[in-house]
Write a protein that holds these residues in place. Sequence first.
Motif, PDB file in Angstrom:
ATOM      1  N   HIS A   8       0.831  -1.201   0.000  1.00  0.00           N
ATOM      2  CA  HIS A   8       0.000   0.000   0.000  1.00  0.00           C
ATOM      3  C   HIS A   8       0.869   1.256   0.000  1.00  0.00           C
ATOM      4  O   HIS A   8       1.937   1.294   0.616  1.00  0.00           O
ATOM      5  N   THR A   9       0.372   2.298  -0.668  1.00  0.00           N
ATOM      6  CA  THR A   9       1.015   3.624  -0.646  1.00  0.00           C
ATOM      7  C   THR A   9      -0.072   4.655  -0.360  1.00  0.00           C
ATOM      8  O   THR A   9      -0.565   5.331  -1.272  1.00  0.00           O
ATOM      9  N   PRO A  10      -0.496   4.792   0.889  1.00  0.00           N
ATOM     10  CA  PRO A  10      -1.663   5.632   1.191  1.00  0.00           C
ATOM     11  C   PRO A  10      -1.514   7.081   0.752  1.00  0.00           C
ATOM     12  O   PRO A  10      -2.460   7.672   0.215  1.00  0.00           O
ATOM     13  N   LEU A  11      -0.355   7.670   0.962  1.00  0.00           N
ATOM     14  CA  LEU A  11      -0.182   9.072   0.605  1.00  0.00           C
ATOM     15  C   LEU A  11      -0.093   9.248  -0.913  1.00  0.00           C
ATOM     16  O   LEU A  11      -0.747  10.124  -1.487  1.00  0.00           O
ATOM     17  N   PHE A  12       0.716   8.431  -1.551  1.00  0.00           N
ATOM     18  CA  PHE A  12       0.862   8.531  -3.004  1.00  0.00           C
ATOM     19  C   PHE A  12      -0.475   8.261  -3.693  1.00  0.00           C
ATOM     20  O   PHE A  12      -0.858   8.952  -4.655  1.00  0.00           O
ATOM     21  N   MET A  56      -4.170  19.750   2.804  1.00  0.00           N
ATOM     22  CA  MET A  56      -5.632  19.843   2.797  1.00  0.00           C
ATOM     23  C   MET A  56      -6.185  18.580   3.447  1.00  0.00           C
ATOM     24  O   MET A  56      -5.433  17.620   3.681  1.00  0.00           O
ATOM     25  N   LYS A  57      -7.455  18.561   3.735  1.00  0.00           N
ATOM     26  CA  LYS A  57      -8.028  17.441   4.486  1.00  0.00           C
ATOM     27  C   LYS A  57      -7.719  16.092   3.851  1.00  0.00           C
ATOM     28  O   LYS A  57      -7.337  15.137   4.529  1.00  0.00           O
ATOM     29  N   CYS A  58      -7.908  15.975   2.560  1.00  0.00           N
ATOM     30  CA  CYS A  58      -7.749  14.669   1.916  1.00  0.00           C
ATOM     31  C   CYS A  58      -6.287  14.236   1.845  1.00  0.00           C
ATOM     32  O   CYS A  58      -6.003  13.054   1.621  1.00  0.00           O
ATOM     33  N   LEU A  59      -5.362  15.194   2.032  1.00  0.00           N
ATOM     34  CA  LEU A  59      -3.935  14.878   1.936  1.00  0.00           C
ATOM     35  C   LEU A  59      -3.213  14.972   3.269  1.00  0.00           C
ATOM     36  O   LEU A  59      -1.997  14.751   3.324  1.00  0.00           O
ATOM     37  N   ASN A  64       0.800  17.536  12.025  1.00  0.00           N
ATOM     38  CA  ASN A  64      -0.049  16.773  12.947  1.00  0.00           C
ATOM     39  C   ASN A  64      -0.810  15.725  12.138  1.00  0.00           C
ATOM     40  O   ASN A  64      -2.022  15.806  11.956  1.00  0.00           O
ATOM     41  N   PRO A  65      -0.111  14.717  11.650  1.00  0.00           N
ATOM     42  CA  PRO A  65      -0.754  13.768  10.737  1.00  0.00           C
ATOM     43  C   PRO A  65      -1.778  12.879  11.437  1.00  0.00           C
ATOM     44  O   PRO A  65      -1.499  12.291  12.484  1.00  0.00           O
ATOM     45  N   ILE A  66      -2.973  12.797  10.834  1.00  0.00           N
ATOM     46  CA  ILE A  66      -4.023  11.935  11.377  1.00  0.00           C
ATOM     47  C   ILE A  66      -4.676  11.103  10.273  1.00  0.00           C
ATOM     48  O   ILE A  66      -5.571  10.299  10.543  1.00  0.00           O
ATOM     49  N   GLY A  67      -4.216  11.276   9.044  1.00  0.00           N
ATOM     50  CA  GLY A  67      -4.817  10.586   7.901  1.00  0.00           C
ATOM     51  C   GLY A  67      -3.786   9.817   7.102  1.00  0.00           C
ATOM     52  O   GLY A  67      -3.076   8.958   7.621  1.00  0.00           O
ATOM     53  N   VAL A  68      -3.679  10.159   5.804  1.00  0.00           N
ATOM     54  CA  VAL A  68      -2.841   9.356   4.901  1.00  0.00           C
ATOM     55  C   VAL A  68      -1.352   9.500   5.203  1.00  0.00           C
ATOM     56  O   VAL A  68      -0.586   8.552   4.972  1.00  0.00           O
ATOM     57  N   ILE A  69      -0.906  10.650   5.700  1.00  0.00           N
ATOM     58  CA  ILE A  69       0.503  10.775   6.081  1.00  0.00           C
ATOM     59  C   ILE A  69       0.791   9.877   7.283  1.00  0.00           C
ATOM     60  O   ILE A  69       1.812   9.179   7.323  1.00  0.00           O
TER      61      ILE A  69
END
Length: 489
Positions: A8-12, A56-59, A64-69
């Motif tokens: 998986h490459t969540p950020l890419f 931005m939210k989707c990236l 303070n990473p809480i998503g794809v990062i």
Amino acid sequence: MSYLNQNHTPLFTALKEYHKRQVVPFDVPGHKHGKGLKEFTDYVGSTIMELDVNSMKCLDNICNPIGVIKEAEELAAYAYGADHGFFLVNGTTSGVQAMIMSACEPGDKIILPRNAHKSAIAGLILSGAIPIYIQPEVDDMLGIAMGVSLESVEKTIGRHPDAKCIFLINPTYYGATSNIKDIVKVAHRNAMAVLVDEAHGAHMGFHEEFPASGMELGADMSAVSLHKTGGSLTQSSLLLLREGIIDPFTVKKNLNLMQTTSGSYLLMASLDVARKQLATEGQPMLDRVLKLSRDARDRINKIDGLYAFGKELIGNPGVFNFDESKLGVHVRRLGLTGFEVYDLLRDEYDIQVELADYYNILAIISLGDTEEAINRLVEALADIASKHRRAGELRVINNILKNPDIIISPRDAYYSNKRVIKLEEAEGEISGESIMAYPPGIPVVSPGERITKDMIEHIKMLKEEETLVQGTEDPYVNYVRVLGLGNKR
């Protein structure tokens, strides 16, 4: 974390999804997907510019990473055997500084080898830590510093049992590694954290024939330059943490002091993909690196006057193991300096090697190298040996400086009043700045250290060889900044 899938490459993946949507940007960066910088966009390509976007939210957000990062960082940590991973877009320099700041408060002692990178000296200035230097082992024939011995670490700990941490290099520029596993055991018995500068070891945990990585060997933190040997874009790196001695929130807090709030998504996405590649294809790719580097060594060692050193050094002082992707070539028997061979390769053969010193050049063999590239390098070296060699060998000089006298801490020296004097008149003064050749970026003298005659002669030699010398206010290093009146003893 065993559920994490390294394919998986969540950020890419999120960045590609954003790109597909063809969003109309009314945010920064101001080039607006390249339309506002046409000449540059026409040359590098529109896709690169369209992927150069803001948080931005989707990236997610690097601060303070809480998503794809966050997901991408967790995958990276798992791949390296760490508990936490932090993406770096200010290079491994920011990771080294964050490690030291997370382990040391002002006035704390840190044990480190004197051949540490300038980023470690910057970490001392930022943290206020006091350096306790270990002299690295030296190969007198090659004229280069190697790793530190377990015995010297034990003796230093015995003299400074109040030190907070130990800083190690894995591997050195030329490929030597120290006995980090046993050093970690000694350090932990004495309640000291172990920090590892792994700027040139991003690949090492992904193939059993390379030295082990800092995380595999039990280190508490390591800073890893994926851009150097792991395939990501220049300036992108990774900071790794093992839970226990150092608090992850402290690390994040220190990174946010130094790192940009506008993390490049090109850099971070390249980290995501480089991690995937190492984790899923590292073994066969590094098989090829070993084959190319071994073939190059064998062929170079058949050229009269050249010596490409490698694993035969293992067991010598300061060489516990050796990274074969570092192709160091000793050129002294040609009657040429490494600096001269470096220039010849670049100017006459269009070949750029990593660095040179008085006796050697260093080529990095990595994931993107080919047989054709190796052939060009070997043939160019053979041609240089045939056409440019001089009668006799270069004389052996003492090219490795001993540990300096530290008069005041790097931080205090950095903030002290200073005056400017001629380099030739600086003997006995206390330096107010760092002076180094770059690469490798290892200071000849750092702030707070007594300037010696040997240091001055070494700096003059670097200038005569037209090496890139950095760190001084004077770009030509004719003048140096020293601490105010009354420092000379």
